[in-house]
Design an enzyme around this catalytic site. Structure first.
Site, PDB file in Angstrom:
ATOM      1  N   PHE A 121     112.392   5.436 -23.968  1.00 28.46           N
ATOM      2  CA  PHE A 121     113.426   6.246 -24.609  1.00 28.46           C
ATOM      3  C   PHE A 121     113.088   7.743 -24.603  1.00 28.46           C
ATOM      4  O   PHE A 121     113.871   8.554 -25.088  1.00 28.46           O
ATOM      5  CB  PHE A 121     113.732   5.770 -26.032  1.00 28.46           C
ATOM      6  CG  PHE A 121     112.556   5.605 -26.944  1.00 28.46           C
ATOM      7  CD1 PHE A 121     111.814   6.691 -27.382  1.00 28.46           C
ATOM      8  CD2 PHE A 121     112.193   4.342 -27.394  1.00 28.46           C
ATOM      9  CE1 PHE A 121     110.746   6.540 -28.229  1.00 28.46           C
ATOM     10  CE2 PHE A 121     111.117   4.172 -28.252  1.00 28.46           C
ATOM     11  CZ  PHE A 121     110.392   5.278 -28.674  1.00 28.46           C
TER      12      PHE A 121
ATOM     13  N   LYS B  88     117.298   0.396 -32.726  1.00 24.74           N
ATOM     14  CA  LYS B  88     115.861   0.399 -33.031  1.00 24.74           C
ATOM     15  C   LYS B  88     115.275  -0.944 -32.596  1.00 24.74           C
ATOM     16  O   LYS B  88     115.579  -1.977 -33.180  1.00 24.74           O
ATOM     17  CB  LYS B  88     115.627   0.621 -34.528  1.00 24.74           C
ATOM     18  CG  LYS B  88     114.164   0.811 -34.874  1.00 24.74           C
ATOM     19  CD  LYS B  88     113.983   1.065 -36.351  1.00 24.74           C
ATOM     20  CE  LYS B  88     112.539   1.457 -36.664  1.00 24.74           C
ATOM     21  NZ  LYS B  88     111.560   0.454 -36.213  1.00 24.74           N
TER      22      LYS B  88
ATOM     23  N   ARG C 240     100.624   3.133 -31.089  1.00 26.71           N
ATOM     24  CA  ARG C 240     100.794   4.221 -32.052  1.00 26.71           C
ATOM     25  C   ARG C 240      99.494   4.534 -32.773  1.00 26.71           C
ATOM     26  O   ARG C 240      99.358   5.592 -33.382  1.00 26.71           O
ATOM     27  CB  ARG C 240     101.917   3.887 -33.036  1.00 26.71           C
ATOM     28  CG  ARG C 240     101.677   2.663 -33.876  1.00 26.71           C
ATOM     29  CD  ARG C 240     102.901   2.332 -34.708  1.00 26.71           C
ATOM     30  NE  ARG C 240     103.238   3.440 -35.585  1.00 26.71           N
ATOM     31  CZ  ARG C 240     104.481   3.754 -35.954  1.00 26.71           C
ATOM     32  NH1 ARG C 240     105.501   3.067 -35.507  1.00 26.71           N
ATOM     33  NH2 ARG C 240     104.705   4.754 -36.776  1.00 26.71           N
TER      34      ARG C 240
ATOM     35  N   ARG D  26     105.474  -0.195 -30.074  1.00 33.35           N
ATOM     36  CA  ARG D  26     105.644   1.197 -29.649  1.00 33.35           C
ATOM     37  C   ARG D  26     104.478   1.536 -28.724  1.00 33.35           C
ATOM     38  O   ARG D  26     103.305   1.498 -29.124  1.00 33.35           O
ATOM     39  CB  ARG D  26     105.667   2.099 -30.882  1.00 33.35           C
ATOM     40  CG  ARG D  26     105.755   3.611 -30.595  1.00 33.35           C
ATOM     41  CD  ARG D  26     107.163   4.071 -30.426  1.00 33.35           C
ATOM     42  NE  ARG D  26     107.241   5.522 -30.190  1.00 33.35           N
ATOM     43  CZ  ARG D  26     107.422   6.434 -31.147  1.00 33.35           C
ATOM     44  NH1 ARG D  26     107.529   6.055 -32.424  1.00 33.35           N
ATOM     45  NH2 ARG D  26     107.527   7.719 -30.842  1.00 33.35           N
TER      46      ARG D  26
ATOM     47  N   GLU E  13     109.214   1.300 -25.960  1.00 30.22           N
ATOM     48  CA  GLU E  13     108.941   0.053 -26.670  1.00 30.22           C
ATOM     49  C   GLU E  13     108.669  -1.056 -25.666  1.00 30.22           C
ATOM     50  O   GLU E  13     109.405  -1.223 -24.690  1.00 30.22           O
ATOM     51  CB  GLU E  13     110.159  -0.319 -27.525  1.00 30.22           C
ATOM     52  CG  GLU E  13     109.849  -1.219 -28.685  1.00 30.22           C
ATOM     53  CD  GLU E  13     109.468  -0.468 -29.947  1.00 30.22           C
ATOM     54  OE1 GLU E  13     109.076  -1.130 -30.928  1.00 30.22           O
ATOM     55  OE2 GLU E  13     109.574   0.768 -29.953  1.00 30.22           O
TER      56      GLU E  13
ATOM     57  N   LYS F 191     118.835  10.802 -33.589  1.00 29.85           N
ATOM     58  CA  LYS F 191     117.987  11.878 -33.088  1.00 29.85           C
ATOM     59  C   LYS F 191     118.809  13.122 -32.805  1.00 29.85           C
ATOM     60  O   LYS F 191     119.941  13.037 -32.300  1.00 29.85           O
ATOM     61  CB  LYS F 191     117.273  11.435 -31.805  1.00 29.85           C
ATOM     62  CG  LYS F 191     116.341  10.244 -31.982  1.00 29.85           C
ATOM     63  CD  LYS F 191     115.716   9.811 -30.659  1.00 29.85           C
ATOM     64  CE  LYS F 191     114.799   8.618 -30.841  1.00 29.85           C
ATOM     65  NZ  LYS F 191     114.241   8.148 -29.548  1.00 29.85           N
TER      66      LYS F 191
ATOM     67  N   LYS G 110     115.615   7.078 -39.281  1.00 27.94           N
ATOM     68  CA  LYS G 110     115.811   5.640 -39.049  1.00 27.94           C
ATOM     69  C   LYS G 110     116.572   5.029 -40.211  1.00 27.94           C
ATOM     70  O   LYS G 110     116.367   5.374 -41.374  1.00 27.94           O
ATOM     71  CB  LYS G 110     114.482   4.923 -38.822  1.00 27.94           C
ATOM     72  CG  LYS G 110     113.473   4.988 -39.951  1.00 27.94           C
ATOM     73  CD  LYS G 110     112.179   4.288 -39.541  1.00 27.94           C
ATOM     74  CE  LYS G 110     111.104   4.406 -40.614  1.00 27.94           C
ATOM     75  NZ  LYS G 110     109.838   3.776 -40.213  1.00 27.94           N
TER      76      LYS G 110
END
Length: 755
Positions: free
Chosen positions: A341, A252, A272, A257, A302, A422, A439
């Site tokens: 990602f 992470k 975001r 983001r 990111e 995920k 997360k």
């Protein structure tokens, strides 16, 4: 909406909804307002005022409470020293003369305005209000904003201005959710907004509530609400949630983001919160255009900063600094780096309905990685290909819970923020937090190392805590002399969460007699507190003397951050209070030097716990200053004052003879001890302190208070010169690019001598 629809009608609805408790009645009132007072083609004009935080047609007002207070004072023609002006400036502060509205800026403003505005409405229409708010958002200076606020005041009453202020602050406090408003407007409104982030489009397309809208797919150039990760407490909970699924685990990252929307040579960077961050254009757009092998696509990822000199990602909070450097054309070892990602759109087709596994394959085909500038995060390749020997993977397929735990442990040891799990078979769902992504971060597992800090000041709260101190400025002790109490305390961070209302009230009851109002800039802080007086640090009250205060045990996110707001060189991310230590005397709080050593020894974290590879609890305990231990002749010496033992070091060369080194900081992966031994192996000596005997100051990074001190001392050399000399076993000429800081004469001497 008829041009004659008045603001007073909307305000009446706001007042009614705010006072009503039942959600069904709130929804019904909103529906009646739309049906009776709005024309379908003009829904947007009203709904943008009901949901001001989602309106992207209008730019930012640039007005938070402090600036808005100044503008209102000037718009009303008040003296800045008048009681009402001070009431606005000090809207958070309570007291016998402040009333029940302390902490609520809009209500405090309404009190002031009531004494200057009539009770009758000025007849302002909703359309006129929107026009004035558009002008307010586009105004370029405070004088223009003040003039527009003056016009608003003249055309409204105090109640209407109260709601206008809440619209400007984008906080209506209606007690009704955005989801409820969307659903009452149209059953498909939320879905459409999630894939377009365009409130105007939603209002224009869905004006007929009886007509269902075919679910719209995403488009290049329109921000999409991001898929979100659900929090889980530990690896076992995560594995249970995804049981039976094919799972990928990823590092992470701790950056911004960002969705990248590429349309030919046009590139947008949506956050975001669906804001377009055009500041990234100068530093990144050429890289994206040249290395994303599709004319039209949307990437999810990111935005980070890559430090080429350290061969790693830089610490959190560097993005804007690098953005500014890129815009001004400065060369730097640090550059923006985008890690993709996921891919959401390719050429002319949305791919969010494909599985994550399939989208990973598309990422591999579409993005051409460029080390340190553009990377992809996929298992078996991508960013993994650039890791150094011995470094953990950035992403991998997990086959069992042990694999998840091992990956988490390695990730935290590598100073990263946490991990994301995920489901490789899942589709990408805008605004979804149902558990397809999970997360796992250290603070969700166990608290960080206990840090005992002293309350030195307080901040008034807002809302239900208005008028009372609700947050604290806490400090670390200046390291005391032997057998003495600390005499000075250094501001460290601001903390307000973690205590129940009863616990907070108990602390305030104890401290309130010793609160002293801070009248900045008329008065200076108490001499026993070292502070920066940064506006974000400046408390509303001081504790009159450290002996009157209490110690708090605080914990935080895994990372410490370098601080400019507070006087200590490091502060904490998201600190929270664990408990109040009434049992500990004021002088037993943690001292700053010990905390710095704690940061260095734990590689920039404050994490404890053997299970996940963090700092051990006994280290945190050791570094706390304790008078009781001193009495037992067992006082702790901070580790950075302990001389490295080189008695067993065998000399290899004498290239550093007659040289004394002082290491300001060392690169990630190295210890101060290893650098000292390297110097000793080659005939040199080293000092634990910066003094006149030091001939060479060495650093890995040009930042921190120790670096600032070294700059005053003289030249600062990059550690790679020392490393290269030792590797080649000879004293190498010092090149200018390896001088992190120099006096002007260095440019002459470097060409003549080797150091």
């Amino acid at each position: 909406m008829s041009a004659e629809t008045k603001l007073s009608v909307l305000v009446s609805m706001f007042e009614w909804i705010q006072k009503t408790k039942q959600t069904s009645k709130k929804r019904s009132k909103f529906r009646k307002f739309l049906d009776n007072f709005c024309k379908p083609e003009d829904y947007f004009g009203s709904i943008r005022l009901v949901l001001p935080g989602l309106d992207r047609e209008r730019g930012s007002y640039g007005l938070k409470e402090s600036v808005l207070a100044t503008c209102l004072v000037d718009a009303l023609g008040m003296s800045r020293e008048s009681p009402d002006a001070l009431r606005l400036f000090n809207w958070r502060k309570g007291g016998p003369k402040t009333g029940a509205n302390a902490g609520n800026f809009a209500l405090v403003s309404a009190e002031v305005l009531q004494r200057r505005q009539g009770m009758a409405s000025g007849g302002l229409s909703i359309k006129e209000l929107n026009d004035l708010l558009d002008r307010l958002a586009s105004a370029e200076n405070r004088a223009e904003k003040t003039s527009i606020l003056s016009t608003l005041i003249n055309k409204t009453n105090a109640q209407e201005m109260k709601w206008i202020i809440m619209i400007i602050l984008k906080d209506l406090k209606l007690g009704v959710s955005e989801k409820t408003i969307f659903h009452e407007f149209h059953p498909d409104a939320e879905d459409l907004f999630n894939v377009t982030c365009d409130l105007k489009l939603v209002c224009e397309k869905l004006w007929d509530r009886s007509q269902r809208h075919k679910r719209q797919d995403i488009e290049v150039g329109k921000a999409v609400r991001p898929q979100l990760a659900m929090r889980v407490s530990d690896a076992h909970a995560a594995w249970k949630k995804l049981h039976g699924k094919e799972v990928v685990v990823e590092c992470k990252f701790d950056g911004d983001r960002i969705q990248i929307h590429k349309n030919g040579t046009e590139v947008h960077y949506f956050s975001r919160n669906f804001l377009d961050h055009s500041e990234y254009v100068d530093g990144m757009s050429d890289v994206i255009v040249q290395n994303v092998l599709a004319d039209r696509c949307i990437l999810d990822g990111e935005m980070l900063v890559w430090d080429a000199s350290m061969n790693r990602f830089a610490e959190f909070g560097s993005n804007q600094e690098i953005v500014k450097a890129a815009k001004e054309g400065f060369d730097s070892d640090r550059q923006l780096c985008y890690v993709a990602f996921d891919i959401l759109y390719l050429r002319d087709t949305s791919v969010i309905h494909q599985s994550l596994k399939e989208r990973h394959e598309l990422l591999r085909k579409v993005v051409k990685p460029l080390k340190g500038r553009l990377e992809i995060l996929v298992p078996n390749g991508g960013l993994n290909a650039h890791r150094l020997p011995g470094e953990p993977c950035w992403s991998l397929i997990a086959h069992n819970v042990d694999g998840v735990e091992e990956f988490f442990k390695e990730t935290i040891e590598n100073r990263d923020e946490g991990i994301v799990l995920k489901d490789l078979g899942s589709k990408w769902e805008p605004s979804d937090r149902s558990g397809k992504w999970l997360k796992l971060k250290p603070e969700y597992i166990r608290a960080g190392s206990d840090l005992d800090v002293l309350i030195i000041g307080g901040y008034y709260g807002s809302g239900r805590h208005g008028g009372e101190v609700a947050q604290f400025l806490v400090g670390l002790a200046e390291h005391p002399s032997a057998n003495e109490y600390p005499r000075r305390f250094i501001s460290f961070c601001r903390v307000g969460t973690g205590l129940s209302d009863d616990e907070l009230e108990a602390v305030l009851t104890k401290l309130k007699p010793y609160f002293r109002k801070y009248e900045y800039p008329k008065k200076t802080p108490p001499s026993f507190y070292q502070v920066t007086n940064n506006s974000k640090e400046r408390p509303d009250v001081w504790i009159e003397s450290p002996e009157k205060s209490v110690i708090l045990t605080i914990t935080s996110d895994i990372r410490t951050i370098r601080s400019e707001v507070f006087a200590a060189p490091y502060s904490l991310r998201f600190p929270r209070i664990d408990r109040v230590r009434y049992d500990k005397p004021w002088h037993e709080c943690l001292d700053m030097q010990s905390f710095i050593e704690l940061v260095h020894s734990s590689n920039g974290t404050t994490q404890k716990g053997k299970e996940y590879g963090g700092l051990q609890h006994n280290i945190a305990t050791q570094v706390k200053y304790s008078k009781r231990r001193e009495k037992q002749n067992a006082s702790v010496v901070p580790l950075h004052f302990i001389q490295t033992d080189v008695s067993d070091v065998r000399g290899e060369t004498l290239i550093f003879s007659n040289m004394m080194f002082y290491f300001v900081n060392v690169p990630s992966g190295y210890s101060l001890e290893s650098m000292h031994k390297m110097v000793a192996e080659n005939g040199g000596t080293f000092s634990m302190n910066l003094n006149n005997s030091v001939t060479h100051c060495v650093a890995a990074e040009s930042k921190g208070i120790k670096f600032q001190a070294a700059k005053v001392h003289g030249d600062v050399i990059h550690y790679s010169w020392v490393w290269d000399c030792c590797s080649q076993k000879k004293l190498l000429p010092l090149q200018l690019k390896l001088v992190l800081h120099s006096f002007p004469l260095i440019y002459f001497f470097v060409s003549l001598f080797s150091f």
